[in-house]
Design a protein around this motif. Sequence first.
Motif, PDB file in Angstrom:
ATOM      1  N   THR A   1     -13.693 -26.543  25.655  1.00  0.00           N
ATOM      2  CA  THR A   1     -14.671 -25.691  24.984  1.00  0.00           C
ATOM      3  C   THR A   1     -13.951 -24.743  24.025  1.00  0.00           C
ATOM      4  OG1 THR A   1     -14.595 -24.101  26.806  1.00  0.00           O
ATOM      5  CG2 THR A   1     -16.322 -25.779  26.888  1.00  0.00           C
ATOM      6  N   GLY A   2     -14.574 -24.561  22.855  1.00  0.00           N
ATOM      7  CA  GLY A   2     -13.983 -23.719  21.821  1.00  0.00           C
ATOM      8  C   GLY A   2     -13.207 -24.479  20.774  1.00  0.00           C
ATOM      9  N   THR A   3     -12.908 -25.766  21.017  1.00  0.00           N
ATOM     10  CA  THR A   3     -12.176 -26.584  20.049  1.00  0.00           C
ATOM     11  C   THR A   3     -13.039 -26.878  18.836  1.00  0.00           C
ATOM     12  OG1 THR A   3     -10.944 -27.657  21.842  1.00  0.00           O
ATOM     13  CG2 THR A   3     -10.959 -28.783  19.710  1.00  0.00           C
ATOM     14  N   PHE A   4     -12.438 -26.814  17.646  1.00  0.00           N
ATOM     15  CA  PHE A   4     -13.107 -27.241  16.417  1.00  0.00           C
ATOM     16  C   PHE A   4     -12.708 -28.692  16.135  1.00  0.00           C
ATOM     17  CE2 PHE A   4     -12.828 -22.596  14.774  1.00  0.00           C
ATOM     18  CZ  PHE A   4     -13.890 -22.242  15.598  1.00  0.00           C
ATOM     19  N   VAL A   5     -13.703 -29.567  16.000  1.00  0.00           N
ATOM     20  CA  VAL A   5     -13.460 -30.987  15.736  1.00  0.00           C
ATOM     21  C   VAL A   5     -14.049 -31.362  14.380  1.00  0.00           C
ATOM     22  CG1 VAL A   5     -13.819 -33.355  16.510  1.00  0.00           C
ATOM     23  CG2 VAL A   5     -13.542 -31.530  18.203  1.00  0.00           C
ATOM     24  N   ALA A   6     -13.217 -31.911  13.503  1.00  0.00           N
ATOM     25  CA  ALA A   6     -13.677 -32.465  12.234  1.00  0.00           C
ATOM     26  C   ALA A   6     -13.707 -33.985  12.376  1.00  0.00           C
ATOM     27  CB  ALA A   6     -12.755 -32.050  11.087  1.00  0.00           C
ATOM     28  N   SER A   7     -14.821 -34.593  12.042  1.00  0.00           N
ATOM     29  CA  SER A   7     -15.026 -36.026  12.289  1.00  0.00           C
ATOM     30  C   SER A   7     -14.363 -36.873  11.213  1.00  0.00           C
ATOM     31  CB  SER A   7     -16.524 -36.342  12.345  1.00  0.00           C
ATOM     32  OG  SER A   7     -17.164 -35.555  13.322  1.00  0.00           O
ATOM     33  N   ALA A   8     -13.268 -37.534  11.569  1.00  0.00           N
ATOM     34  CA  ALA A   8     -12.657 -38.492  10.652  1.00  0.00           C
ATOM     35  C   ALA A   8     -13.504 -39.765  10.586  1.00  0.00           C
ATOM     36  CB  ALA A   8     -11.243 -38.823  11.107  1.00  0.00           C
TER      37      ALA A   8
ATOM     38  N   VAL B   1     -16.796 -27.489  20.147  1.00  0.00           N
ATOM     39  CA  VAL B   1     -17.075 -28.009  21.478  1.00  0.00           C
ATOM     40  C   VAL B   1     -17.630 -26.876  22.340  1.00  0.00           C
ATOM     41  CG1 VAL B   1     -16.100 -29.049  23.562  1.00  0.00           C
ATOM     42  CG2 VAL B   1     -15.242 -29.736  21.301  1.00  0.00           C
ATOM     43  N   ILE B   2     -18.853 -27.069  22.853  1.00  0.00           N
ATOM     44  CA  ILE B   2     -19.432 -26.065  23.750  1.00  0.00           C
ATOM     45  C   ILE B   2     -19.566 -26.591  25.188  1.00  0.00           C
ATOM     46  CG2 ILE B   2     -20.659 -24.894  21.894  1.00  0.00           C
ATOM     47  CD1 ILE B   2     -23.257 -26.204  23.009  1.00  0.00           C
ATOM     48  N   ALA B   3     -19.273 -27.880  25.371  1.00  0.00           N
ATOM     49  CA  ALA B   3     -19.263 -28.459  26.722  1.00  0.00           C
ATOM     50  C   ALA B   3     -18.208 -29.549  26.745  1.00  0.00           C
ATOM     51  CB  ALA B   3     -20.625 -29.043  27.078  1.00  0.00           C
TER      52      ALA B   3
END
Length: 289
Positions: free
Chosen positions: A127-134, A261-263
Motif C-alpha cells: 500500500t502506498g506504491t505508485f504504479v505506472a502501467s507499462a 496501491v490502496i490494498a
Amino acid sequence: MKKFAESELIINEDGSVFHLHLKPEQLADKVILVGDPGRVALVASHFDNKECEVANREFHAITGTYKGKRITALSTGIGCDNIDIVVNELDALANIDFRTRTTKEELRQLTLVRIGTCGGLQPYTPTGTFVASAKSIGFDGLLNFYAGRNEVCDLNFEKKFKEHMSWNPLLCQPYVIDNDAELLDRIAKDDMVRGVTISCGGFFGPQGRELRIPLADPMQNQKVESFEYNGMRITNFEMESSALAGLARLLGHHALTCCMVIANRVAQKAESNYKNDIDTLILKVLDRI
C-alpha cells in the motif's frame, strides 16, 4: 471525409457533446482522468486559474492552467464502459467538426493520463506504491468490438497469458496493450513501479474477491500473481487502464495510467485513508504531463 449522423454523434442543443457536456473550445490537449467526480476538485485545486467547470452525471470537468500548461481534469466514473464514452467523446471534441459533423483534416492528438487507485498483486507493491502501467490487460472485452485490435495488441503476451490461466471460454477474450512509451518514461521516471495492470469488469468476483457468491475459478489470483512473461509480472488490478490505452492507441492519442496501491491482495492489507498520498501522485503527474 466521413460524416456522422445525429444518432451516432449526439450533440446537445448548446453545442456540447452528449455525455460530457463539454464544448470543443473547453477541451485542453492535456487531460487528467480520475474516477471519482470529487477528485476533480482536488486536481483543480492546484491550478493557477480555472476557465470553466461542467458537470453531468458522473462526468465532472474543470479546465484551467497549471504552471503555464492548459489542462482539463475530468472524472470518468468506474469501469471500462465509461472509458468508452469518455475517450470517444474527447476524440470527437478534438477531431470532429461539430458544425459540419465531419472529421477534421488534421489529427489533434490528446495526452490522457489516468490517476487512480488499485490493488497490488506483488510483495513489492505494498500500500502506498505508485504504479505506472507499462502494459494493460483487459478482462473487460471492450477493445474486441473495434477493428484493428490485433494490430495494436501484444498477441504473444495474450497467448501466453491465456495458456497460463487456462482461460475459461465463457469469459471475454483478454487483450494486452502497451501504454504510451514516451509518456511512461516522462511521468514514471525513477519513483514509480513500471507494471503490468489488469483492468477488470467488476470489483468483486472479477478481481478474485469472494463474499457470498463462490468464484468460478478460486485460483484466479494465484495464477495471476505467478504469471511471468519476458521478465514482466502483473503488478496490480484496477478497472479502466486497458480501455484507455487501447482506444487511445486506435485513435492516435497518448495515454498512460498511474495508480496508487490502496490494498495489497498478497498481504491482505488495505488503506482507506489515502487522500494525502493521492494528492502527492496528482502533483507528480501535473508537473510531468
